[in-house]
Design a protein around this motif. Structure first.
Motif, mmCIF file in Angstrom:
data_model
loop_
_atom_site.group_PDB
_atom_site.id
_atom_site.type_symbol
_atom_site.label_atom_id
_atom_site.label_comp_id
_atom_site.label_asym_id
_atom_site.label_seq_id
_atom_site.Cartn_x
_atom_site.Cartn_y
_atom_site.Cartn_z
ATOM 1 N N UNK A 256 0.824 -1.213 0.000
ATOM 2 C CA UNK A 256 0.000 0.000 0.000
ATOM 3 C C UNK A 256 0.854 1.258 0.000
ATOM 4 N N UNK A 257 1.983 1.241 0.697
ATOM 5 C CA UNK A 257 2.877 2.404 0.660
ATOM 6 C C UNK A 257 3.412 2.624 -0.754
ATOM 7 N N UNK A 258 3.730 1.541 -1.457
ATOM 8 C CA UNK A 258 4.176 1.660 -2.848
ATOM 9 C C UNK A 258 3.079 2.202 -3.745
ATOM 10 N N UNK A 259 1.863 1.735 -3.540
ATOM 11 C CA UNK A 259 0.740 2.233 -4.340
ATOM 12 C C UNK A 259 0.501 3.713 -4.088
ATOM 13 N N UNK B 254 0.981 9.377 -5.857
ATOM 14 C CA UNK B 254 1.522 10.741 -5.676
ATOM 15 C C UNK B 254 2.379 11.126 -6.882
ATOM 16 N N UNK B 255 3.243 10.203 -7.322
ATOM 17 C CA UNK B 255 4.142 10.483 -8.445
ATOM 18 C C UNK B 255 3.362 10.841 -9.703
ATOM 19 N N UNK B 256 2.184 10.259 -9.855
ATOM 20 C CA UNK B 256 1.410 10.464 -11.078
ATOM 21 C C UNK B 256 0.302 11.500 -10.906
ATOM 22 N N UNK B 257 0.311 12.210 -9.784
ATOM 23 C CA UNK B 257 -0.665 13.268 -9.560
ATOM 24 C C UNK B 257 -2.057 12.783 -9.233
ATOM 25 N N UNK B 258 -2.199 11.537 -8.784
ATOM 26 C CA UNK B 258 -3.521 10.992 -8.465
ATOM 27 C C UNK B 258 -3.707 10.772 -6.959
ATOM 28 N N UNK B 259 -2.929 11.479 -6.161
ATOM 29 C CA UNK B 259 -2.962 11.277 -4.707
ATOM 30 C C UNK B 259 -4.253 11.729 -4.060
ATOM 31 N N UNK B 260 -5.014 12.581 -4.721
ATOM 32 C CA UNK B 260 -6.239 13.108 -4.110
ATOM 33 C C UNK B 260 -7.494 12.403 -4.616
ATOM 34 N N UNK C 238 -7.192 3.252 -0.730
ATOM 35 C CA UNK C 238 -5.929 2.566 -0.438
ATOM 36 C C UNK C 238 -5.361 3.045 0.892
ATOM 37 N N UNK C 239 -5.455 4.331 1.161
ATOM 38 C CA UNK C 239 -4.947 4.857 2.436
ATOM 39 C C UNK C 239 -5.708 4.246 3.612
ATOM 40 N N UNK C 240 -7.014 4.055 3.470
ATOM 41 C CA UNK C 240 -7.805 3.441 4.539
ATOM 42 C C UNK C 240 -7.391 1.984 4.740
ATOM 43 N N UNK C 241 -7.170 1.268 3.653
ATOM 44 C CA UNK C 241 -6.722 -0.124 3.763
ATOM 45 C C UNK C 241 -5.336 -0.184 4.399
ATOM 46 N N UNK C 242 -4.489 0.762 4.048
ATOM 47 C CA UNK C 242 -3.133 0.801 4.619
ATOM 48 C C UNK C 242 -3.187 0.997 6.131
ATOM 49 N N UNK C 243 -4.103 1.840 6.588
ATOM 50 C CA UNK C 243 -4.240 2.040 8.047
ATOM 51 C C UNK C 243 -4.603 0.735 8.747
ATOM 52 N N UNK C 244 -5.507 -0.029 8.164
ATOM 53 C CA UNK C 244 -5.896 -1.318 8.756
ATOM 54 C C UNK C 244 -4.720 -2.285 8.766
ATOM 55 N N UNK C 245 -3.953 -2.307 7.681
ATOM 56 C CA UNK C 245 -2.794 -3.211 7.612
ATOM 57 C C UNK C 245 -1.727 -2.819 8.630
ATOM 58 N N UNK D 120 10.262 -5.801 -2.097
ATOM 59 C CA UNK D 120 9.336 -6.452 -3.023
ATOM 60 C C UNK D 120 7.915 -5.924 -2.852
ATOM 61 N N UNK D 121 7.486 -5.721 -1.611
ATOM 62 C CA UNK D 121 6.142 -5.203 -1.378
ATOM 63 C C UNK D 121 5.966 -3.817 -1.959
ATOM 64 N N UNK D 122 6.929 -2.943 -1.688
ATOM 65 C CA UNK D 122 6.853 -1.583 -2.213
ATOM 66 C C UNK D 122 6.866 -1.599 -3.744
ATOM 67 N N UNK D 123 7.751 -2.412 -4.318
ATOM 68 C CA UNK D 123 7.854 -2.487 -5.788
ATOM 69 C C UNK D 123 6.556 -3.000 -6.408
ATOM 70 N N UNK D 124 5.965 -4.028 -5.815
ATOM 71 C CA UNK D 124 4.698 -4.553 -6.337
ATOM 72 C C UNK D 124 3.606 -3.489 -6.260
ATOM 73 N N UNK D 125 3.540 -2.821 -5.129
ATOM 74 C CA UNK D 125 2.534 -1.766 -4.987
ATOM 75 C C UNK D 125 2.728 -0.648 -5.993
ATOM 76 N N UNK D 126 3.954 -0.172 -6.121
ATOM 77 C CA UNK D 126 4.235 0.920 -7.052
ATOM 78 C C UNK D 126 3.946 0.492 -8.488
#
Length: 187
Positions: free
Chosen positions: A36-39, A44-50, A57-64, A92-98
């Motif tokens: 989720x951090x990678x995603x 953010x990198x692609x301007x879709x953070x909002x 995804x941010x809500x799921x990341x909080x649960x994880x 690997x997790x970050x890379x998969x997410x990104x």
């Protein structure tokens, strides 16, 4: 694997099973946090953070993170050594997410479906194998399993199945997740 009915709590096999359960679940929850951090980073990198996907995804990341914190606590409380593969799961997790988020929001959601379906099966097997002597651990796993199913359902509702190459993508992620589970249980 022995089932709950035929395992003695003092049996070394029972202790080994519990240690493996905690080890692999801690590693898996850490890996999920990193996905989720990678995603979120890729969004953010692609301007879709909002966007809506980013909020979900941010809500799921909080649960994880909550799940990971509990298994971190159990590692210490039960004196279980973590997997030595943590640095690999970090990257690997970050890379998969990104990578999946760079493929698009639906691909990021497809990643969630694949991982959560694999974890659902994994947690179900663990819960079934834990005896009454491990009722608290079993309850934790069942609670987290229900939350993982909610994440899968949220991802499906968000169009995961519309991701490009959904079938091959989720099959590859599931295979990688199963391999990570197998390795983290043992190493």
């Amino acid at each position: 694997m022995k089932t709950a009915e035929n395992r003695n709590p003092g049996d070394p096999d029972a202790r080994t099973f519990v240690e493996r359960t905690i080890r692999v679940d801690q590693a898996g929850e850490f890996g999920a946090v990193r996905i989720y951090e990678g995603q979120l980073a890729a969004l953010r990198w692609t301007g879709r953070a909002r966007g809506e996907a980013s909020r979900k995804i941010a809500a799921m990341a909080r649960a994880e993170r909550k799940h990971n914190k509990e298994f971190d606590r159990l590692l210490v409380a039960r004196r279980v050594r973590p997997t030595i593969l943590t640095p690999l799961w970090n990257v690997a997790g970050f890379a998969l997410g990104a990578a999946t988020a760079l493929m698009g929001e639906k691909a990021a959601m497809a990643c969630t479906v694949a991982v959560e379906e694999t974890i659902d099966e994994h947690y179900a097997g663990q819960a079934a194998a834990l005896g009454d002597d491990e009722a608290e651990l079993r309850a934790t796993i069942e609670t987290f399993r229900a939350e993982e199913i909610e994440h899968r359902d949220e991802a499906l509702a968000s169009g995961a199945e519309q991701a490009p190459a959904y079938g091959p993508l989720t099959a590859a992620i599931k295979a990688g997740s199963r391999l990570a589970i197998w390795l983290s249980t043992r190493i």
